[in-house]
Design an enzyme around this catalytic site. Structure first.
Site, PDB file in Angstrom:
ATOM      1  N   SER A  46     -11.110  -1.279  -0.047  1.00  0.00           N
ATOM      2  CA  SER A  46      -9.798  -1.925  -0.136  1.00  0.00           C
ATOM      3  C   SER A  46      -9.794  -3.169  -1.012  1.00  0.00           C
ATOM      4  O   SER A  46      -8.768  -3.495  -1.589  1.00  0.00           O
ATOM      5  CB  SER A  46      -9.270  -2.243   1.252  1.00  0.00           C
ATOM      6  OG  SER A  46     -10.168  -3.060   1.937  1.00  0.00           O
ATOM      7  N   GLU A  83     -16.279   3.031   3.758  1.00  0.00           N
ATOM      8  CA  GLU A  83     -14.935   3.410   3.311  1.00  0.00           C
ATOM      9  C   GLU A  83     -15.129   4.377   2.141  1.00  0.00           C
ATOM     10  O   GLU A  83     -16.173   4.358   1.498  1.00  0.00           O
ATOM     11  CB  GLU A  83     -14.160   2.176   2.833  1.00  0.00           C
ATOM     12  CG  GLU A  83     -13.902   1.173   3.950  1.00  0.00           C
ATOM     13  CD  GLU A  83     -13.130  -0.068   3.499  1.00  0.00           C
ATOM     14  OE1 GLU A  83     -12.300   0.017   2.567  1.00  0.00           O
ATOM     15  OE2 GLU A  83     -13.361  -1.129   4.084  1.00  0.00           O
ATOM     16  N   LYS A 109      -0.736   3.825   4.947  1.00  0.00           N
ATOM     17  CA  LYS A 109      -0.789   3.367   3.555  1.00  0.00           C
ATOM     18  C   LYS A 109      -0.010   4.356   2.682  1.00  0.00           C
ATOM     19  O   LYS A 109       1.205   4.390   2.766  1.00  0.00           O
ATOM     20  CB  LYS A 109      -2.236   3.165   3.162  1.00  0.00           C
ATOM     21  CG  LYS A 109      -2.818   2.135   4.166  1.00  0.00           C
ATOM     22  CD  LYS A 109      -3.859   1.223   3.723  1.00  0.00           C
ATOM     23  CE  LYS A 109      -3.942   0.044   4.691  1.00  0.00           C
ATOM     24  NZ  LYS A 109      -5.229  -0.116   5.333  1.00  0.00           N
ATOM     25  N   ASP A 161     -14.117   6.162   6.205  1.00  0.00           N
ATOM     26  CA  ASP A 161     -12.761   5.647   6.408  1.00  0.00           C
ATOM     27  C   ASP A 161     -11.977   5.903   5.114  1.00  0.00           C
ATOM     28  O   ASP A 161     -12.265   5.304   4.079  1.00  0.00           O
ATOM     29  CB  ASP A 161     -12.849   4.152   6.735  1.00  0.00           C
ATOM     30  CG  ASP A 161     -11.486   3.482   6.922  1.00  0.00           C
ATOM     31  OD1 ASP A 161     -10.485   3.988   6.386  1.00  0.00           O
ATOM     32  OD2 ASP A 161     -11.437   2.426   7.580  1.00  0.00           O
ATOM     33  N   HIS A 217      -7.586   4.247   2.100  1.00  0.00           N
ATOM     34  CA  HIS A 217      -6.978   4.080   0.774  1.00  0.00           C
ATOM     35  C   HIS A 217      -7.121   5.301  -0.131  1.00  0.00           C
ATOM     36  O   HIS A 217      -6.592   5.315  -1.241  1.00  0.00           O
ATOM     37  CB  HIS A 217      -7.562   2.849   0.075  1.00  0.00           C
ATOM     38  CG  HIS A 217      -7.214   1.585   0.774  1.00  0.00           C
ATOM     39  ND1 HIS A 217      -6.008   0.944   0.606  1.00  0.00           N
ATOM     40  CD2 HIS A 217      -7.890   0.864   1.698  1.00  0.00           C
ATOM     41  CE1 HIS A 217      -5.962  -0.123   1.376  1.00  0.00           C
ATOM     42  NE2 HIS A 217      -7.097  -0.200   2.058  1.00  0.00           N
ATOM     43  N   HIS A 274     -14.270  -2.623   6.044  1.00  0.00           N
ATOM     44  CA  HIS A 274     -13.096  -3.262   6.658  1.00  0.00           C
ATOM     45  C   HIS A 274     -13.428  -3.934   8.002  1.00  0.00           C
ATOM     46  O   HIS A 274     -14.295  -3.473   8.743  1.00  0.00           O
ATOM     47  CB  HIS A 274     -12.056  -2.158   6.876  1.00  0.00           C
ATOM     48  CG  HIS A 274     -10.688  -2.659   7.203  1.00  0.00           C
ATOM     49  ND1 HIS A 274     -10.198  -2.703   8.486  1.00  0.00           N
ATOM     50  CD2 HIS A 274      -9.690  -3.107   6.406  1.00  0.00           C
ATOM     51  CE1 HIS A 274      -8.951  -3.150   8.468  1.00  0.00           C
ATOM     52  NE2 HIS A 274      -8.612  -3.409   7.221  1.00  0.00           N
ATOM     53  N   ASN A 303       0.821  -1.215   0.000  1.00  0.00           N
ATOM     54  CA  ASN A 303       0.000   0.000   0.000  1.00  0.00           C
ATOM     55  C   ASN A 303       0.854   1.264   0.000  1.00  0.00           C
ATOM     56  O   ASN A 303       0.361   2.355   0.297  1.00  0.00           O
ATOM     57  CB  ASN A 303      -0.919   0.023   1.218  1.00  0.00           C
ATOM     58  CG  ASN A 303      -1.858  -1.166   1.258  1.00  0.00           C
ATOM     59  OD1 ASN A 303      -2.457  -1.519   0.253  1.00  0.00           O
ATOM     60  ND2 ASN A 303      -1.972  -1.793   2.402  1.00  0.00           N
TER      61      ASN A 303
HETATM   62  C1  LIG Z   1      -5.663  -0.777   6.543  1.00  0.00           C
HETATM   63  C2  LIG Z   1      -7.016  -0.339   6.920  1.00  0.00           C
HETATM   64  C3  LIG Z   1      -7.339  -0.064   8.248  1.00  0.00           C
HETATM   65  C4  LIG Z   1      -6.408  -0.368   9.385  1.00  0.00           C
HETATM   66  O1  LIG Z   1      -5.350   0.525   9.451  1.00  0.00           O
HETATM   67  P1  LIG Z   1      -3.994   0.108  10.178  1.00  0.00           P
HETATM   68  O2  LIG Z   1      -3.324   1.397  10.431  1.00  0.00           O
HETATM   69  O3  LIG Z   1      -3.252  -0.778   9.242  1.00  0.00           O
HETATM   70  O4  LIG Z   1      -4.383  -0.611  11.442  1.00  0.00           O
HETATM   71  C5  LIG Z   1      -8.593   0.443   8.512  1.00  0.00           C
HETATM   72  N1  LIG Z   1      -9.489   0.653   7.518  1.00  0.00           N
HETATM   73  C6  LIG Z   1      -9.215   0.352   6.238  1.00  0.00           C
HETATM   74  C7  LIG Z   1     -10.243   0.590   5.191  1.00  0.00           C
HETATM   75  C8  LIG Z   1      -7.977  -0.156   5.905  1.00  0.00           C
HETATM   76  O5  LIG Z   1      -7.707  -0.483   4.643  1.00  0.00           O
END
Ligand SMILES: *Cc1c(COP(=O)(O)O)cnc(C)c1O
Length: 383
Positions: free
Chosen positions: A178, A174, A237, A203, A206, A130, A44
């Site tokens: 992802s 999101e 990421k 969220d 990404h 997620h 990522n």
């Molecule tokens: C990777 C991810 C997380 C978690 O984040 P980390 O910092 O790796 O714990 C939360 N939400 C989504 C959509 C993700 O892709």
């Protein structure tokens, strides 16, 4: 113990056993396992910031000045000016009143949802959200309603039937998904949340660094900062740092500082990590064109894959190629590995049954020519 052994044996037999595979080195889009080098399509590190010398410099300076760690929770003696500087930076970047830094995205989603919602409340969650969002809802004990992926009509039906039965309500999604690499209909969601008296949480794990005028994410691109109550994202990421944040109102942040257990009962992030996160936001704001050129590269790559007759999804730097069958996706991923591509199959339960896929993450180090060849190699293995 027998049940544990049975479980592992069954997983292995089904070809679904997860195991760790340490790389000896990774840099740029190359990853090295036991002396063999692969082109990495799983990382990522979309903007290639993980080796940016300007960020590394800040990390070194902070470690020299503040040491390796703060060795206490933010509420004890672990809170530095630096953490607040990062929170002001995030608030400005995301266009909200203030922000709160969390130790990881997982902890952020777990803590935010479970502190703000509880018994008697309800949460409407996109089916593809997620695991950390799902776990936050479960911990909150609020009533969960899952709506079909990006289906605002289904959500509206659920809101119509259920909203009035509960006290507080949250809609959560999101912004860039992802596993499907597509984007949420944020504008419609924000209209629904107004109409039905809910809060909306997005969220941006990404989307951050890639979408939006200054790389702040899809919320920025759509100009919806004011409508979205809770903007969550990660540093882990595209920002190539570590930790996560919530950008929201002062009221919400004050409440979380007092109630959010994953924030309160965990040691503050090390100063070097905070300093690196600060620098990487600064770089993204200054050089947002990296994200834009990555999106056009992904668009080009989608074209190459479709031309070869492959089924491809999404509209972001995440490019899922749908294979369907579990065994076929394993065989193709393994064949690609032998050709020097680091690609893993994504199978149920991570994705729906019959939708096994290769989830390809692009980054700024990939180039058109290599991607054309890659598309060709995938299509040859598919038959
Ligand atoms: C990777 C991810 C997380 C978690 O984040 P980390 O910092 O790796 O714990 C939360 N939400 C989504 C959509 C993700 O892709």
């Amino acid at each position: 113990m027998a049940d544990i052994e049975d479980f592992l044996a069954r997983r292995k037999q089904e070809g679904l056993l997860r195991s760790l595979k340490p790389a000896s080195f990774r840099k740029g889009n190359k990853i090295n396992f036991s002396g063999k080098e692969y082109i990495d399509f799983c990382s990522n590190d979309y903007l290639g910031l993980s080796f940016d010398p300007r960020i590394i410099e800040e990390i070194k300076k902070a470690a020299d000045r503040f040491g390796t760690a703060v060795c206490a929770s933010r509420l004890l003696s672990g809170d530095l000016d630096l953490h607040h500087q990062l929170e002001r930076k995030v608030a400005g970047f995301k266009g909200k009143e203030t922000a709160l830094v969390f130790n990881s995205g997982y902890q952020a989603n777990l803590g935010i949802i479970s502190s703000l919602y509880g018994k008697g409340d309800c949460v409407f969650s996109d089916r593809l959200n997620h695991a950390s969002i799902m776990d936050g809802i479960a911990l909150s004990q609020a009533k969960l309603f899952r709506f079909r992926h990006n289906d605002t009509r289904h959500l509206k039906d659920l809101l119509e039937k259920q909203r009035a039965k509960f006290k507080k309500a949250l809609i959560v999604t999101e912004s860039v998904f992802s596993m499907d690499g597509d984007t949420a209909p944020l504008k419609e969601l924000s209209e629904l949340k107004e109409k039905y008296g809910c809060w909306l949480m997005v969220d941006e794990a990404h989307a951050t660094g890639i979408f939006g005028d200054t790389g702040a994410g899809l919320v920025q691109q759509e100009g919806l900062e004011e409508k979205i109550d809770l903007i969550m994202g990660t540093f882990s990421k595209a920002l190539a740092g570590f930790g996560a944040y919530l950008a929201a109102s002062q009221l919400v942040v004050d409440y979380l500082v007092n109630t959010c257990r994953s924030f309160i009962y965990s040691t503050a992030l090390p100063p070097a990590v905070i300093a690196g996160n600060l620098k990487s936001i600064e770089l993204v704001e200054k050089e947002p064109e990296r994200g834009k050129s990555l999106l056009s590269l992904a668009e080009y790559f989608r074209g190459c894959l479709s031309e070869k007759g492959l089924e491809v999804k999404g509209c972001s730097q995440i490019v899922p190629v749908i294979i369907g069958d579990n065994q076929a996706s394993e065989r193709i991923a393994f064949g690609l590995q032998q050709k020097g591509y680091w690609v893993l199959p994504v199978r149920p339960p991570t994705v729906p049954v019959g939708q096994a896929r290769l989830r390809l993450s692009l980054n700024v180090y990939h180039d058109k020519k290599a991607l054309e060849k890659f598309a060709d190699d995938i299509s040859k293995l598919k038959v």
